[in-house]
Design a protein around this motif. Structure first.
Motif, PDB file in Angstrom:
ATOM      1  N   GLU A 122       3.422   0.167   1.878  1.00 41.94           N
ATOM      2  CA  GLU A 122       2.155  -0.552   2.046  1.00 41.94           C
ATOM      3  C   GLU A 122       1.695  -1.195   0.742  1.00 41.94           C
ATOM      4  O   GLU A 122       1.076  -2.255   0.750  1.00 41.94           O
ATOM      5  N   SER A 123       1.990  -0.530  -0.363  1.00 40.68           N
ATOM      6  CA  SER A 123       1.422  -0.964  -1.642  1.00 40.68           C
ATOM      7  C   SER A 123       2.496  -1.067  -2.724  1.00 40.68           C
ATOM      8  O   SER A 123       3.339  -0.170  -2.862  1.00 40.68           O
TER       9      SER A 123
ATOM     10  N   ILE B 119       2.864  -1.339  -6.835  1.00 39.29           N
ATOM     11  CA  ILE B 119       2.114  -1.164  -8.093  1.00 39.29           C
ATOM     12  C   ILE B 119       2.976  -1.674  -9.238  1.00 39.29           C
ATOM     13  O   ILE B 119       4.102  -1.211  -9.420  1.00 39.29           O
TER      14      ILE B 119
ATOM     15  N   LEU C 214       6.408  -7.918  -2.971  1.00 38.10           N
ATOM     16  CA  LEU C 214       5.618  -7.723  -1.754  1.00 38.10           C
ATOM     17  C   LEU C 214       6.379  -8.204  -0.530  1.00 38.10           C
ATOM     18  O   LEU C 214       6.458  -7.526   0.496  1.00 38.10           O
TER      19      LEU C 214
ATOM     20  N   ALA D  55       5.013  -5.292   2.011  1.00 35.88           N
ATOM     21  CA  ALA D  55       3.744  -4.650   1.641  1.00 35.88           C
ATOM     22  C   ALA D  55       2.606  -5.665   1.693  1.00 35.88           C
ATOM     23  O   ALA D  55       2.819  -6.878   1.599  1.00 35.88           O
ATOM     24  N   SER D  56       1.381  -5.135   1.820  1.00 39.88           N
ATOM     25  CA  SER D  56       0.225  -6.022   1.928  1.00 39.88           C
ATOM     26  C   SER D  56      -0.658  -6.010   0.688  1.00 39.88           C
ATOM     27  O   SER D  56      -1.501  -6.893   0.519  1.00 39.88           O
ATOM     28  N   ARG D  57      -0.485  -5.002  -0.181  1.00 41.34           N
ATOM     29  CA  ARG D  57      -1.342  -4.899  -1.347  1.00 41.34           C
ATOM     30  C   ARG D  57      -0.503  -4.782  -2.622  1.00 41.34           C
ATOM     31  O   ARG D  57       0.539  -4.130  -2.636  1.00 41.34           O
ATOM     32  N   CYS D  58      -0.976  -5.417  -3.683  1.00 40.33           N
ATOM     33  CA  CYS D  58      -0.313  -5.302  -4.977  1.00 40.33           C
ATOM     34  C   CYS D  58      -1.369  -4.988  -6.036  1.00 40.33           C
ATOM     35  O   CYS D  58      -2.394  -5.670  -6.130  1.00 40.33           O
ATOM     36  N   TYR D  59      -1.095  -3.947  -6.821  1.00 42.29           N
ATOM     37  CA  TYR D  59      -2.006  -3.525  -7.883  1.00 42.29           C
ATOM     38  C   TYR D  59      -1.292  -3.629  -9.233  1.00 42.29           C
ATOM     39  O   TYR D  59      -0.162  -3.159  -9.373  1.00 42.29           O
TER      40      TYR D  59
ATOM     41  N   GLY E 200      -4.867  -9.816  -1.480  1.00 41.62           N
ATOM     42  CA  GLY E 200      -4.149  -8.545  -1.606  1.00 41.62           C
ATOM     43  C   GLY E 200      -3.726  -8.180  -3.003  1.00 41.62           C
ATOM     44  O   GLY E 200      -3.052  -7.169  -3.196  1.00 41.62           O
TER      45      GLY E 200
ATOM     46  N   LEU F 228      -3.853   4.813  -6.328  1.00 39.14           N
ATOM     47  CA  LEU F 228      -4.022   4.967  -4.879  1.00 39.14           C
ATOM     48  C   LEU F 228      -4.670   6.289  -4.475  1.00 39.14           C
ATOM     49  O   LEU F 228      -4.985   6.476  -3.297  1.00 39.14           O
TER      50      LEU F 228
ATOM     51  N   ALA G 190       4.389   3.773  -1.258  1.00 40.93           N
ATOM     52  CA  ALA G 190       4.211   3.024  -2.511  1.00 40.93           C
ATOM     53  C   ALA G 190       5.551   2.636  -3.127  1.00 40.93           C
ATOM     54  O   ALA G 190       6.564   3.323  -2.958  1.00 40.93           O
TER      55      ALA G 190
END
Length: 438
Positions: free
Chosen positions: A156-157, A159, A191, A196-200, A223, A246, A261
């Motif tokens: 999903e994420s 990093i 991504l 995945a939909s989110r990137c941090y 995102g 997270l 992740a």
């Protein structure tokens, strides 16, 4: 924005002033490079060239059909002068392709690149695999494998690890400042590769210029966001970074995919962008050369396989006697020879003067519990170390030796100066050897 972090850890001096403000420089080519055929987690490569062959920069010189592995490429044009075991930074000998560097540097024909928009997930994974990309933070796990989780472990994420929590090291900081656009576009590819939909972008607070620049770059991108992190060691470790960003805990013995992740280093993310859009293999990297015994601390871009001795000479050499460490001071490897090559996972070369090296041996454990209090994995390094020191490796395993990722926090805080990381490494080697026999 408040800085996020994890529980436990330490706050060592950062020592980043000497190189943090210096742009990444290209250095002169050496007379020869040594390309180890096994510079990643997983199976070693078989050589694809023989003595006397002429090779071009970017040409694949080693590969294998094993899933967990990564091909290696010639970082320079030249002539193969040997395929033989050569000293490696871990103190072992690794079969290597030795190349005499040619005066004229020609590049091999590279596969055509695709734009970020047109590249499919399969295109990205294939390009990353063919480019031989591995984690450039030090672990050197093959990136193509990371991008191929089982169907029941959706990501999903993503990093991007901009923590760079090891003292002295500044090359990731410089990469974020000097190649911000490439890193952001590389993150978009990651991504897409895993759906995945989110990137941090997790960045420690002692890099406010990088936080500001990346925040500006991702402004308006759906995102994507920058997460400022507290300056703490080991903030850049995968499991600690996931907890900070997270608030999820990766179970012992498991991988980040267990909590949805994917973590990638800054340099790795840039390499992914270059592989997909330019067809460029991983044949060079940025690294930091620092420490009080280095004449001219710098951030430099180095061809993979360049001898450490040559890199130090390009930074003015060493001032007097010194202990040379590859990597950061917490997780790096002390060297007995400067002829070992820079490999894909080499993030730094540190030269430490004698007055910073403790010549005394270690003492018995005094049971103060400091190592337990500060361990970011909530292990009992005191027990693991005591059992490993006595050669009782099975009991060290019972106390979680295999869950230790060798951050060095326990050894840093130990008043008896016990070499707990070395104890753990001995224990792990024995445990893995026993498992292979079973």
């Amino acid at each position: 924005m408040s800085a996020k972090t994890f529980q436990a850890g330490i706050h060592p001096p950062t020592c980043k002033e000497a190189s943090g403000g210096k742009e990444i420089q290209e250095i002169a080519l050496p007379e020869e490079v040594v390309i180890p055929l096994h510079q990643h987690t997983g199976a070693p490569c078989d050589p694809l060239v023989k003595v006397g062959d002429t090779v071009l920069a970017g040409q694949k010189v080693g590969d294998t059909g094993a899933f967990v592995s990564a091909p290696v490429h010639a970082s320079v044009a030249g002539t193969v002068k040997a395929v033989e075991p050569r000293p490696y930074f871990t103190g072992t000998q690794v079969n290597s392709v030795v190349i005499a560097v040619a005066e004229e540097q020609n590049t091999a024909d590279l596969p055509p690149g695709k734009s970020v928009e047109e590249a499919t997930p399969d295109d990205i994974k294939k390009a990353v695999r063919e480019a031989g990309i591995v984690g450039m933070g030090g672990a050197a796990f093959p990136t193509a494998v990371k991008l191929s989780p089982p169907a029941d472990k959706p990501i999903e994420s993503v990093i991007i690890n901009g923590g760079e929590c090891e003292p002295f090291l500044t090359c990731d900081h410089r990469n974020m400042l000097e190649m911000a656009e490439e890193m952001v576009q590389g993150a978009r590819l990651l991504l897409k590769a895993v759906g995945a939909s989110r990137c941090y972008f997790g960045i420690e607070g002692n890099k406010p210029d990088a936080i500001a620049l990346i925040s500006e770059k991702v402004a308006g991108m759906e995102g994507m966001e920058v997460v400022p992190l507290e300056c703490k060691y080991p903030q850049g470790a995968e499991k600690q970074l996931i907890k900070a960003v997270l608030d999820r805990e990766v179970p012992p013995g498991k991988l980040p995919m267990e909590v949805g992740a994917l973590v990638q280093n800054v340099g790795t993310t840039i390499a992914v962008f270059q592989a997909v859009t330019q067809g460029k293999p991983l044949i060079e990297r940025a690294l930091t050369v620092s420490g009080p015994a280095v004449a001219e601390p710098k951030n430099v871009r180095v061809k993979i396989g360049t001898p450490v001795r040559h890199v130090l000479e390009q930074c003015g050499g060493i001032k007097g006697a010194a202990k040379v460490v590859l990597g950061g001071p917490m997780t790096g490897w002390a060297q007995s020879s400067l002829d070992v090559p820079v490999v894909k996972g080499t993030s730094g070369i540190l030269a430490i003067p004698p007055e910073m090296v403790d010549p005394e041996g270690w003492l018995a454990c005094v049971r103060c519990g400091k190592c337990v209090d500060h361990c970011p994995m909530f292990l009992y390094p005191n027990f693991i170390g005591t059992f490993a020191e006595a050669g009782r490796y099975a009991q060290a395993e019972d106390w979680g030796a295999m869950d230790c990722f060798e951050c060095g926090v326990c050894a840093y805080v130990c008043p008896s100066k016990r070499p707990l990381i070395q104890f753990v490494r001995f224990a792990k080697a024995d445990i893995l050897a026993r498992r292979r026999k079973q």
